[in-house]
Design an enzyme around this catalytic site. Structure first.
Site, PDB file in Angstrom:
ATOM      1  N   GLY A  57      -1.577  -3.060  -4.035  1.00  0.00           N
ATOM      2  CA  GLY A  57      -0.142  -2.837  -3.868  1.00  0.00           C
ATOM      3  C   GLY A  57       0.336  -1.449  -4.209  1.00  0.00           C
ATOM      4  O   GLY A  57       1.537  -1.219  -4.301  1.00  0.00           O
ATOM      5  N   TYR A  58      -0.583  -0.487  -4.377  1.00  0.00           N
ATOM      6  CA  TYR A  58      -0.197   0.825  -4.882  1.00  0.00           C
ATOM      7  C   TYR A  58      -0.114   1.903  -3.803  1.00  0.00           C
ATOM      8  O   TYR A  58      -0.106   3.084  -4.122  1.00  0.00           O
ATOM      9  CB  TYR A  58      -1.161   1.260  -5.991  1.00  0.00           C
ATOM     10  CG  TYR A  58      -0.939   0.519  -7.289  1.00  0.00           C
ATOM     11  CD1 TYR A  58      -0.118   1.038  -8.281  1.00  0.00           C
ATOM     12  CD2 TYR A  58      -1.527  -0.716  -7.517  1.00  0.00           C
ATOM     13  CE1 TYR A  58       0.103   0.358  -9.468  1.00  0.00           C
ATOM     14  CE2 TYR A  58      -1.313  -1.409  -8.697  1.00  0.00           C
ATOM     15  CZ  TYR A  58      -0.499  -0.873  -9.669  1.00  0.00           C
ATOM     16  OH  TYR A  58      -0.280  -1.561 -10.839  1.00  0.00           O
ATOM     17  N   GLU A 114      -3.474  -5.487 -20.170  1.00  0.00           N
ATOM     18  CA  GLU A 114      -3.260  -6.635 -19.289  1.00  0.00           C
ATOM     19  C   GLU A 114      -2.397  -7.701 -19.957  1.00  0.00           C
ATOM     20  O   GLU A 114      -1.619  -8.392 -19.297  1.00  0.00           O
ATOM     21  CB  GLU A 114      -4.600  -7.231 -18.842  1.00  0.00           C
ATOM     22  CG  GLU A 114      -5.505  -6.262 -18.096  1.00  0.00           C
ATOM     23  CD  GLU A 114      -4.827  -5.597 -16.905  1.00  0.00           C
ATOM     24  OE1 GLU A 114      -3.888  -6.180 -16.327  1.00  0.00           O
ATOM     25  OE2 GLU A 114      -5.239  -4.481 -16.546  1.00  0.00           O
ATOM     26  N   PHE A 137      -5.587   1.246  -0.781  1.00  0.00           N
ATOM     27  CA  PHE A 137      -5.997   0.782   0.545  1.00  0.00           C
ATOM     28  C   PHE A 137      -6.227  -0.724   0.617  1.00  0.00           C
ATOM     29  O   PHE A 137      -6.414  -1.275   1.701  1.00  0.00           O
ATOM     30  CB  PHE A 137      -7.248   1.528   1.000  1.00  0.00           C
ATOM     31  CG  PHE A 137      -7.030   3.003   1.182  1.00  0.00           C
ATOM     32  CD1 PHE A 137      -6.055   3.465   2.053  1.00  0.00           C
ATOM     33  CD2 PHE A 137      -7.765   3.931   0.459  1.00  0.00           C
ATOM     34  CE1 PHE A 137      -5.832   4.826   2.214  1.00  0.00           C
ATOM     35  CE2 PHE A 137      -7.545   5.283   0.612  1.00  0.00           C
ATOM     36  CZ  PHE A 137      -6.569   5.750   1.487  1.00  0.00           C
ATOM     37  N   ALA A 138      -6.229  -1.394  -0.522  1.00  0.00           N
ATOM     38  CA  ALA A 138      -6.404  -2.852  -0.501  1.00  0.00           C
ATOM     39  C   ALA A 138      -5.537  -3.533  -1.546  1.00  0.00           C
ATOM     40  O   ALA A 138      -5.634  -4.731  -1.738  1.00  0.00           O
ATOM     41  CB  ALA A 138      -7.874  -3.218  -0.728  1.00  0.00           C
ATOM     42  N   HIS A 188      -6.933   0.509  -4.971  1.00  0.00           N
ATOM     43  CA  HIS A 188      -5.528   0.442  -5.375  1.00  0.00           C
ATOM     44  C   HIS A 188      -4.592   0.709  -4.196  1.00  0.00           C
ATOM     45  O   HIS A 188      -3.591   0.001  -4.017  1.00  0.00           O
ATOM     46  CB  HIS A 188      -5.240   1.482  -6.463  1.00  0.00           C
ATOM     47  CG  HIS A 188      -5.552   1.040  -7.841  1.00  0.00           C
ATOM     48  ND1 HIS A 188      -6.837   0.941  -8.315  1.00  0.00           N
ATOM     49  CD2 HIS A 188      -4.755   0.669  -8.876  1.00  0.00           C
ATOM     50  CE1 HIS A 188      -6.814   0.543  -9.571  1.00  0.00           C
ATOM     51  NE2 HIS A 188      -5.570   0.364  -9.932  1.00  0.00           N
TER      52      HIS A 188
END
Length: 794
Positions: A711-712, A575, A708-709, A706
């Protein structure tokens, strides 16, 4: 993971930047001088403020009147001046309510400590009304020039991004029913405005005019990228659709945002819902002291006031630190099975069932693609990425075939080991057995016990070593700045990043610990605000970037600091890599600074690059100090960690390939409502990507936030795509000589000046070639994973 980001925000397009994403933006600051609060409603001051207005329901007449205005909205005082005395009194109350809203003031750092759900409705609505006026004015005066088009556009985009980013961030780290309700109520207004902005024909035509002008060849790379991406973005936002199709497109977008948010809420609620109360210590035999301490601490928080690590009671949850401890260490097989089944069936039944939501999301995405004249949503997704569907699938298959035999061998090794240990389940190993026996095999093979390593990885030492590495590689100094900025939880730390001359160049928040009752799982980095020349505070130096990093590791227990697993150490490094690209950008064009404007399948490069340093001897030894004695990690243990790096690499690679492949399959070939269900697709993909097929009742898709909710969507392959880039980037340091300090510093400087500095101002492939001197190669990744020599087979 980036958000990015529950705090990480969309990167490439204005539409994405306005959506909740996994890498967010807020307010920045140089110089950092505290000023008296100023109302964000003053249109004169508004461009200089970095607000997050949020509302209380007494907003009444003036705002209602503004809502009906179709021209540029005058100030509130203009409307209120014509009102009667009682109305004026009411308006004064409204003004006072606005002034009292903590997010309606000018600020250097967001007032995370005092923002409440009650502020959301008035603030978002007030901001949207102001931005609507700004947009009307921009469309009225727009010219195909930077000052008359891009600069006012950036201000509009940034203001909404900052506002929504703060609110959405708080929902991720400090969730409550009240906050959810407030966001849900104003979200349609926000989506309506962003669609209005993304479909503005005057803005679209002005960008096309710039591209077609004689001055086009003389524009900088960054400005050309902005123009090209805005034109592409406008088309993807439906600017070219006729009225009927555009109305359908807009309804589609509204519903997509609503149900995507519902999906994430269901996952969080389902995760929180599972609690396993254990009274008998025999039931949790094998769990290490840290896990017992966490389970007892959870029990205390749930009302079992006398719970202790030694005597219980203990509460097991599906939050990552608790879940993984059970999977890896609980000798009680039935407990492992119960927790595993609960985890892979999260949000798949009752009121929290996400199955119908998934089908609706996929249906709406396919409809969106058809409206835009694409064959499927994967093609829409790839329109703003480095790869194509074919290239992504080609890479995944190359990596799959290189990983398959290694994964089969991994499973054979685990079966044989468990059989030699006399395990009753050896001939019938199931999913809840694999991690447990793999951990025992790893301990036996490399004489490494993750839990015994925890005392060597205390959070303060890890962060100190990470900051020392950043100083060596990139010439920056990171110092605590707690108290300078408000925070949302007492455990959140705040830091200032200084350049070699001691001047601030960025800031970031760090929220390290798991809080299952209010914080979503996973780890992410988000923007708070981005670097920008246009949004400069003093009109001279660029506005400085701010980030936040969020993890979910084990919190301190008693008087002990947070003691981390090695995987948690890697996560922090990961991160921080995202944060570095955001903070060390030298790009002053705000729409492509930092992580903005970088193709999604390249954005994981710096994060995965930083993970490599966890295996670098000098770096690891600088962070691996026993929290009580100060003793360094023994050399032989470091060598074992190094040797264990490729342990089960084939299995872990296949796991990511499964996720990426099912994502592409669902977004390119799946027909919602057809003969095949989403679970059928997953099982079909798993035949080629899992040595042991998933359980018939496996519903991991219902928790796959990732895609379905986040940006992937049709982009999970990006992790593997960027892994190729990051491994090759790190190989530049290997080629220069990891033991050659001067060479490491020189290569680090080059990495900073290219990968970290250029932001989205150049295509990522060009940036990579500028750093590496050649096209990327998958060879370093396969070599790092110990898969290079494994023969490929189906």
């Amino acid at each position: 993971m980036m958000m990015v980001p529950n705090r990480v925000l969309g990167i490439l397009l204005i539409a994405n930047m306005l959506m909740a994403t996994r890498i967010s933006f807020t307010c920045s600051i140089h110089p950092l001088l505290k000023r008296a609060p100023r109302s964000l409603l003053s249109r004169k001051q508004f461009p200089k403020s970095y607000p997050c207005p949020l509302w209380s329901s007494s907003f009444s007449f003036c705002l209602h009147t503004l809502h009906k205005s179709t021209s540029r909205a005058p100030s509130l005082s203009h409307y209120c001046s014509a009102l009667s005395a009682p109305s004026m009194a009411a308006a004064t109350v409204v003004d006072e309510a606005i002034e009292a809203n903590p997010l309606m003031r000018d600020f250097d750092f967001p007032p995370f400590d005092v923002v409440e759900a009650k502020h959301v409705r008035p603030g978002i609505r007030a901001l949207l009304k102001n931005l609507e006026g700004d947009l009307v004015e921009l469309e009225r005066t727009v010219e195909p020039s930077w000052p008359k088009l891009v600069e006012p556009l950036e201000k509009i985009v940034d203001q909404l991004t900052v506002v929504w980013g703060i609110v959405n961030h708080l929902k991720s780290v400090k969730d409550s029913p009240e906050l959810r309700s407030a966001i849900e109520e104003v979200q349609p207004d926000k989506v309506k405005f962003q669609l209005r902005l993304g479909q503005s024909k005057p803005i679209y035509n002005a960008f096309k005019a710039i591209q077609e002008s004689p001055d086009w060849p003389s524009l900088s790379d960054a400005r050309k990228r902005i123009v090209e991406s805005q034109i592409k973005e406008a088309i993807l936002n439906g600017v070219s659709l006729d009225d009927d199709k555009r109305d359908q497109f807009n309804k589609n977008q509204q519903e997509l945002e609503r149900i995507s948010q519902k999906f994430e809420e269901n996952v969080l609620d389902a995760t929180k819902k599972f609690e396993k109360l254990i009274m008998d210590k025999k039931e949790i035999e094998g769990l290490p002291a840290t896990a017992l301490g966490l389970a007892a601490q959870t029990a205390v928080s749930k009302g079992h006031e006398n719970a202790t690590a030694e005597n219980g009671p203990w509460i097991i949850t599906l939050d990552a630190p608790s879940f993984m401890s059970v999977m890896q260490h609980a000798r009680n097989r039935s407990l492992r099975e119960e927790v595993y089944r609960a985890y892979v069936t999260r949000a798949s039944s009752g009121d929290l069932d996400n199955a119908a939501i998934i089908d609706q999301i996929l249906k709406l995405r396919l409809e969106k693609a058809k409206l835009l004249d694409y064959n499927n949503y994967a093609e829409v997704s790839m329109a703003t990425k480095m790869a194509t569907v074919e290239k992504a699938e080609e890479l995944l298959e190359k990596l799959r075939s290189a990983s398959w035999n290694a994964a089969v061998q991994d499973m054979d090794d685990v079966k044989n080991f468990s059989k030699n240990q006399g395990a009753l389940e050896a001939d019938d190993l199931n999913h809840w057995d694999i991690n447990f026996w793999s951990e025992r095999l790893r301990e036996s093979k490399f004489d490494i016990n993750e839990e015994e390593l925890r005392p060597f990885f205390s959070l303060p030492k890890v962060m100190g070593g990470l900051f020392d590495l950043a100083k060596k590689l990139f010439g920056i100094d990171i110092e605590p700045a707690d108290g300078l900025a408000p925070v949302w939880n007492k455990d959140v730390r705040f830091y200032c990043v200084n350049d070699s001359s001691g001047s601030p160049i960025a800031y970031f928040y760090f929220d390290p610990y798991s809080r299952p009752s209010e914080k979503r799982g996973g780890a992410w980095m988000d923007e708070v605000v981005g670097r920008s020349r246009v949004l400069s505070r003093d009109g001279a130096s660029a506005r400085l970037p701010i980030a936040h990093m969020v993890c979910n590791q084990s919190p301190p227990v008693g008087n002990k600091p947070s003691l981390m697993t090695f995987r948690e150490v890697e996560t922090v490094f990961h991160e921080f890599g995202h944060a570095l690209q955001h903070m060390l950008t030298k790009q002053d064009e705000g729409l492509v600074s930092g992580i903005r404007g970088i193709e999604w399948d390249a954005v994981e490069l710096p994060s995965q690059f930083m993970e490599n340093w966890c295996y670098h001897r000098d770096t690891l030894m600088s962070i691996a100090k026993h929290y009580e004695t100060g003793e360094s990690l023994p050399e032989e243990v470091y060598l074992k960690l190094l040797a264990a790096r490729t342990f089960r690499a084939g299995s872990l690679s296949l796991r990511q390939i499964r996720f990426a492949s099912v994502d592409l399959e669902l977004h390119s070939r799946y027909v919602p409502g057809g003969l095949e269900t989403i679970y059928d697709v997953d099982r079909r993909v798993s035949e080629r990507t899992q040595v042991i097929p998933p359980l018939p009742e496996d519903r991991f898709l219902c928790g796959f936030s990732h895609i379905f909710a986040g940006g992937y969507a049709a982009g999970y392959y990006s992790y593997k795509w960027a892994e190729v880039l990051s491994a090759d980037a790190f190989s530049a340091f290997e080629d220069a000589g990891l033991d050659d300090s001067k060479a490491v510093v020189g290569t680090g400087h080059k990495f900073r000046e290219t990968i970290l500095a250029l932001g989205g101002g150049k295509p990522p492939l060009e940036v990579f070639v500028e750093f590496r001197g050649r096209q990327p190669s998958p060879e370093p990744l396969l070599r790092h994973n110990g898969l290079l020599q494994v023969p490929a087979s189906a």
